[in-house]
Design a protein around this motif. Structure first.
Motif, PDB file in Angstrom:
ATOM      1  N   LEU A 185       0.828  -1.201   0.000  1.00  0.00           N
ATOM      2  CA  LEU A 185       0.000   0.000   0.000  1.00  0.00           C
ATOM      3  C   LEU A 185       0.862   1.251   0.000  1.00  0.00           C
ATOM      4  O   LEU A 185       1.868   1.328   0.713  1.00  0.00           O
ATOM      5  CB  LEU A 185      -0.909   0.004   1.224  1.00  0.00           C
ATOM      6  CG  LEU A 185      -1.911  -1.153   1.305  1.00  0.00           C
ATOM      7  CD1 LEU A 185      -2.636  -1.128   2.641  1.00  0.00           C
ATOM      8  CD2 LEU A 185      -2.920  -1.062   0.173  1.00  0.00           C
ATOM      9  N   TYR A 186       0.451   2.226  -0.787  1.00  0.00           N
ATOM     10  CA  TYR A 186       1.166   3.491  -0.886  1.00  0.00           C
ATOM     11  C   TYR A 186       0.294   4.635  -0.373  1.00  0.00           C
ATOM     12  O   TYR A 186      -0.932   4.523  -0.349  1.00  0.00           O
ATOM     13  CB  TYR A 186       1.548   3.772  -2.342  1.00  0.00           C
ATOM     14  CG  TYR A 186       2.613   2.860  -2.883  1.00  0.00           C
ATOM     15  CD1 TYR A 186       3.960   3.177  -2.716  1.00  0.00           C
ATOM     16  CD2 TYR A 186       2.291   1.688  -3.564  1.00  0.00           C
ATOM     17  CE1 TYR A 186       4.959   2.349  -3.215  1.00  0.00           C
ATOM     18  CE2 TYR A 186       3.281   0.851  -4.061  1.00  0.00           C
ATOM     19  CZ  TYR A 186       4.611   1.189  -3.892  1.00  0.00           C
ATOM     20  OH  TYR A 186       5.582   0.369  -4.376  1.00  0.00           O
ATOM     21  N   PRO A 187       0.922   5.740   0.018  1.00  0.00           N
ATOM     22  CA  PRO A 187       0.133   6.919   0.361  1.00  0.00           C
ATOM     23  C   PRO A 187      -0.724   7.345  -0.821  1.00  0.00           C
ATOM     24  O   PRO A 187      -0.339   7.162  -1.977  1.00  0.00           O
ATOM     25  CB  PRO A 187       1.200   7.986   0.666  1.00  0.00           C
ATOM     26  CG  PRO A 187       2.436   7.218   0.982  1.00  0.00           C
ATOM     27  CD  PRO A 187       2.373   5.985   0.146  1.00  0.00           C
ATOM     28  N   SER A 188      -1.882   7.905  -0.547  1.00  0.00           N
ATOM     29  CA  SER A 188      -2.790   8.329  -1.607  1.00  0.00           C
ATOM     30  C   SER A 188      -3.459   9.647  -1.250  1.00  0.00           C
ATOM     31  O   SER A 188      -3.847   9.872  -0.097  1.00  0.00           O
ATOM     32  CB  SER A 188      -3.869   7.262  -1.850  1.00  0.00           C
ATOM     33  OG  SER A 188      -4.840   7.734  -2.772  1.00  0.00           O
ATOM     34  N   ALA A 189      -3.613  10.501  -2.260  1.00  0.00           N
ATOM     35  CA  ALA A 189      -4.321  11.766  -2.073  1.00  0.00           C
ATOM     36  C   ALA A 189      -5.786  11.530  -1.714  1.00  0.00           C
ATOM     37  O   ALA A 189      -6.449  12.433  -1.211  1.00  0.00           O
ATOM     38  CB  ALA A 189      -4.209  12.610  -3.344  1.00  0.00           C
ATOM     39  N   ARG A 190      -6.284  10.326  -1.968  1.00  0.00           N
ATOM     40  CA  ARG A 190      -7.670   9.997  -1.615  1.00  0.00           C
ATOM     41  C   ARG A 190      -7.908  10.207  -0.117  1.00  0.00           C
ATOM     42  O   ARG A 190      -8.892  10.832   0.285  1.00  0.00           O
ATOM     43  CB  ARG A 190      -7.980   8.552  -1.987  1.00  0.00           C
ATOM     44  CG  ARG A 190      -9.383   8.092  -1.563  1.00  0.00           C
ATOM     45  CD  ARG A 190      -9.502   6.587  -1.663  1.00  0.00           C
ATOM     46  NE  ARG A 190      -9.467   6.112  -3.026  1.00  0.00           N
ATOM     47  CZ  ARG A 190     -10.536   5.902  -3.794  1.00  0.00           C
ATOM     48  NH1 ARG A 190     -11.745   6.120  -3.305  1.00  0.00           N
ATOM     49  NH2 ARG A 190     -10.409   5.466  -5.023  1.00  0.00           N
ATOM     50  N   THR A 191      -7.012   9.676   0.722  1.00  0.00           N
ATOM     51  CA  THR A 191      -7.191   9.832   2.165  1.00  0.00           C
ATOM     52  C   THR A 191      -6.593  11.144   2.675  1.00  0.00           C
ATOM     53  O   THR A 191      -7.033  11.651   3.709  1.00  0.00           O
ATOM     54  CB  THR A 191      -6.589   8.641   2.927  1.00  0.00           C
ATOM     55  OG1 THR A 191      -5.305   8.316   2.385  1.00  0.00           O
ATOM     56  CG2 THR A 191      -7.487   7.434   2.826  1.00  0.00           C
ATOM     57  N   VAL A 192      -5.618  11.694   1.966  1.00  0.00           N
ATOM     58  CA  VAL A 192      -5.119  13.026   2.324  1.00  0.00           C
ATOM     59  C   VAL A 192      -6.274  14.024   2.284  1.00  0.00           C
ATOM     60  O   VAL A 192      -6.440  14.858   3.178  1.00  0.00           O
ATOM     61  CB  VAL A 192      -3.996  13.472   1.371  1.00  0.00           C
ATOM     62  CG1 VAL A 192      -3.644  14.949   1.597  1.00  0.00           C
ATOM     63  CG2 VAL A 192      -2.757  12.606   1.561  1.00  0.00           C
ATOM     64  N   GLY A 193      -7.114  13.916   1.241  1.00  0.00           N
ATOM     65  CA  GLY A 193      -8.245  14.826   1.093  1.00  0.00           C
ATOM     66  C   GLY A 193      -9.271  14.694   2.203  1.00  0.00           C
ATOM     67  O   GLY A 193      -9.870  15.693   2.625  1.00  0.00           O
ATOM     68  N   VAL A 194      -9.476  13.473   2.680  1.00  0.00           N
ATOM     69  CA  VAL A 194     -10.437  13.248   3.771  1.00  0.00           C
ATOM     70  C   VAL A 194      -9.953  13.934   5.046  1.00  0.00           C
ATOM     71  O   VAL A 194     -10.714  14.625   5.738  1.00  0.00           O
ATOM     72  CB  VAL A 194     -10.642  11.741   4.013  1.00  0.00           C
ATOM     73  CG1 VAL A 194     -11.507  11.512   5.250  1.00  0.00           C
ATOM     74  CG2 VAL A 194     -11.284  11.088   2.792  1.00  0.00           C
TER      75      VAL A 194
END
Length: 231
Positions: A185-194
């Motif tokens: 798993l990699y960091p994702s802007a999907r959860t950064v945005g949340v």
């Protein structure tokens, strides 16, 4: 209203997401480090445009501040700061490891701890530990992994280790309560945005002029081979 574009370039993945009121509207990810400097601005423009908005309609810019790749963090933060300046929008930052933990918080039972790991060098990783309520259990650190790592926590409850630094730690952390994700798993802007939406609600904005990436430790460069030969 909060229309937030989020950027994550902490690792080799170049990730951009658009959220409205914390709900995902668009996401674009490229899994190659070479995409960071050349494609990041284009990804931002495309994600916003394809969702039916203009950059001028954004309410904030968010960025994963680190820890992670020095080069990747510099590119991501400088791009986010540039957009914030140019558009006159506030800047938000999110810890990369916390955003990684948020990816898995709904997938495990309440007694399980989450330990995202980003590869550093040799047997060192950037890591932290959260529970599934996103409460920090162990401080973020650059940690050298050996057979005693996390032992006090592992004696009490299971820990899931994941991220691009987890695989090399599997041979060292052999406790029965240690579990490793089958997917890298990699960091994702999907959860950064949340998480950025929560920060937006709290008006936890960064000073655009003075904000810097969270490198966690100083950069240690290597001497080029041809320079060594000249000594």
């Amino acid at each position: 209203m909060s229309l937030i574009v989020s950027i994550d370039t902490s690792t080799k993945v170049c990730s951009v997401a658009l959220h409205k009121e914390g709900k995902l509207l668009g996401l674009s990810e490229l899994f190659t480090e070479k995409s960071h400097s050349g494609m990041l601005t284009t990804l931002v423009e495309n994600v916003v445009k394809q969702a039916g908005y203009e950059l001028s309609q954004l309410d904030a810019i968010a960025v994963a501040k680190g820890p992670g790749s020095y080069t990747g963090l510099r590119i991501g933060v400088s791009t986010a700061k540039g957009l914030s300046f140019a558009l006159d929008k506030p800047l938000l930052s999110v810890n990369t490891l916390e955003a990684m933990a948020a990816q898995l918080k709904d997938l495990y039972s309440a007694d399980t701890l989450l330990c995202p790991m980003i590869d550093a060098r040799r047997m060192e990783v950037y890591c932290g530990v959260w529970n599934t309520e996103m409460e920090m259990i162990s401080e973020i650190e650059a940690k050298i992994i050996d057979e005693t790592a996390f032992i006090s926590l592992l004696e009490k409850q299971p820990i899931v280790f994941f991220g691009d630094g987890a695989a090399k730690c599997k041979s060292q952390i052999a406790h029965p309560n240690a579990h490793f994700s089958n997917t890298e798993l990699y960091p994702s802007a999907r959860t950064v945005g949340v998480l950025a939406y929560k920060a937006f609600q709290e008006q936890a904005f960064e000073n655009v002029v003075s904000f810097e990436p969270f490198y966690l430790k100083d950069f240690v460069g290597t001497t080029p081979q041809n320079a060594q030969n000249k000594v």
